[in-house]
Motif scaffolding. Structure first.
Motif, mmCIF file in Angstrom:
data_model
loop_
_atom_site.group_PDB
_atom_site.id
_atom_site.type_symbol
_atom_site.label_atom_id
_atom_site.label_comp_id
_atom_site.label_asym_id
_atom_site.label_seq_id
_atom_site.Cartn_x
_atom_site.Cartn_y
_atom_site.Cartn_z
ATOM 1 N N UNK A 98 39.427 40.296 40.856
ATOM 2 C CA UNK A 98 40.296 40.367 42.027
ATOM 3 C C UNK A 98 40.652 38.971 42.487
ATOM 4 N N UNK A 99 41.881 38.774 42.927
ATOM 5 C CA UNK A 99 42.318 37.484 43.434
ATOM 6 C C UNK A 99 41.720 37.246 44.799
ATOM 7 N N UNK A 100 41.423 36.008 45.087
ATOM 8 C CA UNK A 100 40.799 35.672 46.355
ATOM 9 C C UNK A 100 41.787 35.869 47.500
ATOM 10 N N UNK B 224 33.661 45.504 45.727
ATOM 11 C CA UNK B 224 35.058 45.198 45.451
ATOM 12 C C UNK B 224 35.412 43.771 45.867
ATOM 13 N N UNK B 225 34.878 43.322 47.045
ATOM 14 C CA UNK B 225 35.214 41.971 47.497
ATOM 15 C C UNK B 225 34.568 40.891 46.628
ATOM 16 N N UNK C 16 35.323 49.378 43.334
ATOM 17 C CA UNK C 16 36.582 50.116 43.415
ATOM 18 C C UNK C 16 37.670 49.476 42.553
ATOM 19 N N UNK C 17 37.562 48.146 42.299
ATOM 20 C CA UNK C 17 38.611 47.425 41.594
ATOM 21 C C UNK C 17 38.546 47.635 40.092
ATOM 22 N N UNK C 18 37.376 47.342 39.489
ATOM 23 C CA UNK C 18 37.240 47.416 38.027
ATOM 24 C C UNK C 18 36.382 48.588 37.572
ATOM 25 N N UNK C 19 35.783 49.323 38.539
ATOM 26 C CA UNK C 19 34.940 50.485 38.249
ATOM 27 C C UNK C 19 33.740 50.124 37.372
ATOM 28 N N UNK C 20 33.248 48.905 37.532
ATOM 29 C CA UNK C 20 32.043 48.477 36.839
ATOM 30 C C UNK C 20 30.890 48.411 37.836
#
Length: 477
Positions: A265-267, A259-260, A250-254
């Motif tokens: 994404x920042x921890x 997503x986690x 969901x974050x980078x769509x790769x």
């Protein structure tokens, strides 16, 4: 001239490899074929004491017996290794050598009885392990059975069959019932039982493989439909892992991760989404920290303000200030007031301004950001935190503890500590608030105050004078 067909190959002498029972059986058979076993059983005929053999026949019999005994000794020397042979060099006859080998490796009756008891216990406790193959389990069982037989145990085949059937794992329960119903266990052989178990094991293995393929297919289908950025409901205990090659983040769509797990994404353990209206308090509760100082204050880079849970330390306090702070796990705490705290640091008096009072807070926190706003410089180097004043130099210094935290011992020096002004509310004012809320009890009024449900409501104490109206309403005829 002799016929070549009558010639035969001389049998090889059995070598002793540590298994005495097998070697003794084969060696006995070899010596009997050579017509020399009588020398092991009876030995060389003894000469009568004090009587010389005058008869030529008697001397000839004794000489032949000694010659055969030398041949038997030669066979034993070839069968026994050098290390063992060095321990029996003092044995003069083949019978003495055989008895020595029996005593060393077969043991006495007591030793064999003790070994048999140990093998019986091992046989009784023997069970099939989870995931163990039928071949391996039967091999372990028959190995113990052979050891028991070599030590004198007589075991019926039906006893071994019954032991195997009751020692199988739970998944063979229906197999055991089927075998017991369709066969007579008293006549069922080990080989027949082995073959039947192998057939059922192959069937069960095929069923398990089909279930695994079906499970993977179902999880793969579910992941394509709803697996973007989530774990999916199909991942349970005991199932195969989802193919991440088809998972979209969901974050980078790769593809390839959730997503986690996204590297962009920042921890979450260190950072939370910032809300400009709510100060952040990211330091976790540290009840388990070994507090070596009397009044420890922890340096915290994620804390927006200085914070404490001790209201007796405040020199001045603004009880009209209301705020909330949010923890890293999204929990919130209420800020009741803020004020100034005067402390001593290594003999020098310092004033901490705009310190938040949070009753639920169990640790005292120094905001690094707030210190920098005052024009101070903070340096973390070589396990030390130093706070520099532009003109006075180092004014605070803390060392890193074993749990990688920096704490400073600050001693409050407030001469006249101020508590909430609400605590100085007169009895008349308290009764006025009681009447305003339709004679609500004082416990509920304090709940309204601490829950911030009424703006401007002070903290009230129960007055010594009881409300007369409340007494009249509660009277009964």
């Amino acid at each position: 001239m002799s016929n070549p067909a009558e010639k035969f190959v001389q049998p090889a002498i059995p070598r002793f490899d540590g298994h005495y029972d097998y070697w003794a059986m084969t060696m006995e058979n070899f010596l009997r074929s050579e017509k020399m076993w009588s020398l092991i059983e009876e030995g060389i005929p003894a000469e009568p004491m004090g009587i010389s053999l005058t008869s030529e026949a008697q001397r000839k019999v004794v000489e032949e017996a000694k010659l055969k005994d030398l041949k038997v000794k030669n066979f034993l020397f070839h069968a026994i290794g050098r290390e063992i042979l060095e321990t029996i060099l003092d044995k003069g006859t083949s019978k003495a050598i055989w008895e020595s080998m029996t005593q060393k490796y077969q043991g006495s009756t007591k030793v064999r009885r003790a070994q048999l008891q140990a093998f019986r216990r091992e046989f009784e406790l023997l069970t099939m392990k989870e995931g163990e193959k039928v071949d391996i389990f039967l091999g372990r069982t028959l190995s113990i059975v052979n050891k028991m037989k070599s030590n004198g145990e007589k075991m019926e085949q039906s006893m071994i069959v019954s032991k195997v059937l009751r020692s199988l794992t739970a998944k063979f329960n229906y197999v055991v019932c089927s075998i017991e119903e369709s066969n007579d266990l008293s006549t069922l052989s080990i080989d027949e039982l082995h073959g039947s178990l192998l057939v059922h094991e192959q069937r069960m293995q095929g069923i398990i493989e089909e279930e695994q393929v079906l499970t993977v297919a179902q999880e793969d289908k579910f992941s394509r439909g709803r697996g973007r950025g989530t774990r999916g409901r199909g991942r349970g205990r005991g199932r195969q892992s989802v193919n991440k090659a088809i998972i979209e983040c969901y974050k980078c769509h790769k593809l390839g991760h959730y997503q986690f797990e996204c590297p962009e994404s920042e921890r979450q353990v260190h950072y939370v989404e910032e809300d400009d209206e709510e100060p952040l308090l990211l330091m976790a509760c540290t009840d388990d920290l070994p507090l070596q100082r009397a009044k420890p204050w922890f340096f915290d880079s994620g804390c927006s303000n200085h914070m404490t849970g001790n209201k007796d330390w405040f020199l001045t306090m603004d009880e009209q200030f209301n705020q909330t702070v949010r923890l890293g796990n999204d929990m919130r705490m209420s800020v009741i007031a803020k004020g100034d705290v005067k402390v001593k640091v290594e003999g020098i008096t310092q004033v901490l301004s705009d310190v938040y009072y949070i009753p639920e807070l169990k640790n005292n926190l120094l905001s690094i950001g707030q210190l920098q706003e005052k024009g101070l410089a903070i340096l973390f180097q070589n396990g030390t935190c130093k706070v520099y004043h532009p003109t006075k130099g180092i004014i605070m210094q803390a060392y890193m503890s074993k749990n990688r935290t920096f704490s400073l011992s600050l001693i409050p020096t407030a001469e006249n500590p101020m508590c909430f002004q609400a605590e100085n509310v007169t009895e008349k004012e308290a009764q006025l608030w009681h009447k305003r809320f339709a004679h609500l009890n004082y416990k509920s009024l304090r709940t309204l105050f601490y829950q911030k449900m009424v703006d401007g409501l002070p903290s009230l104490k129960t007055p010594g004078t009881i409300c007369s109206t409340c007494l009249i309403e509660k009277q009964q005829r």
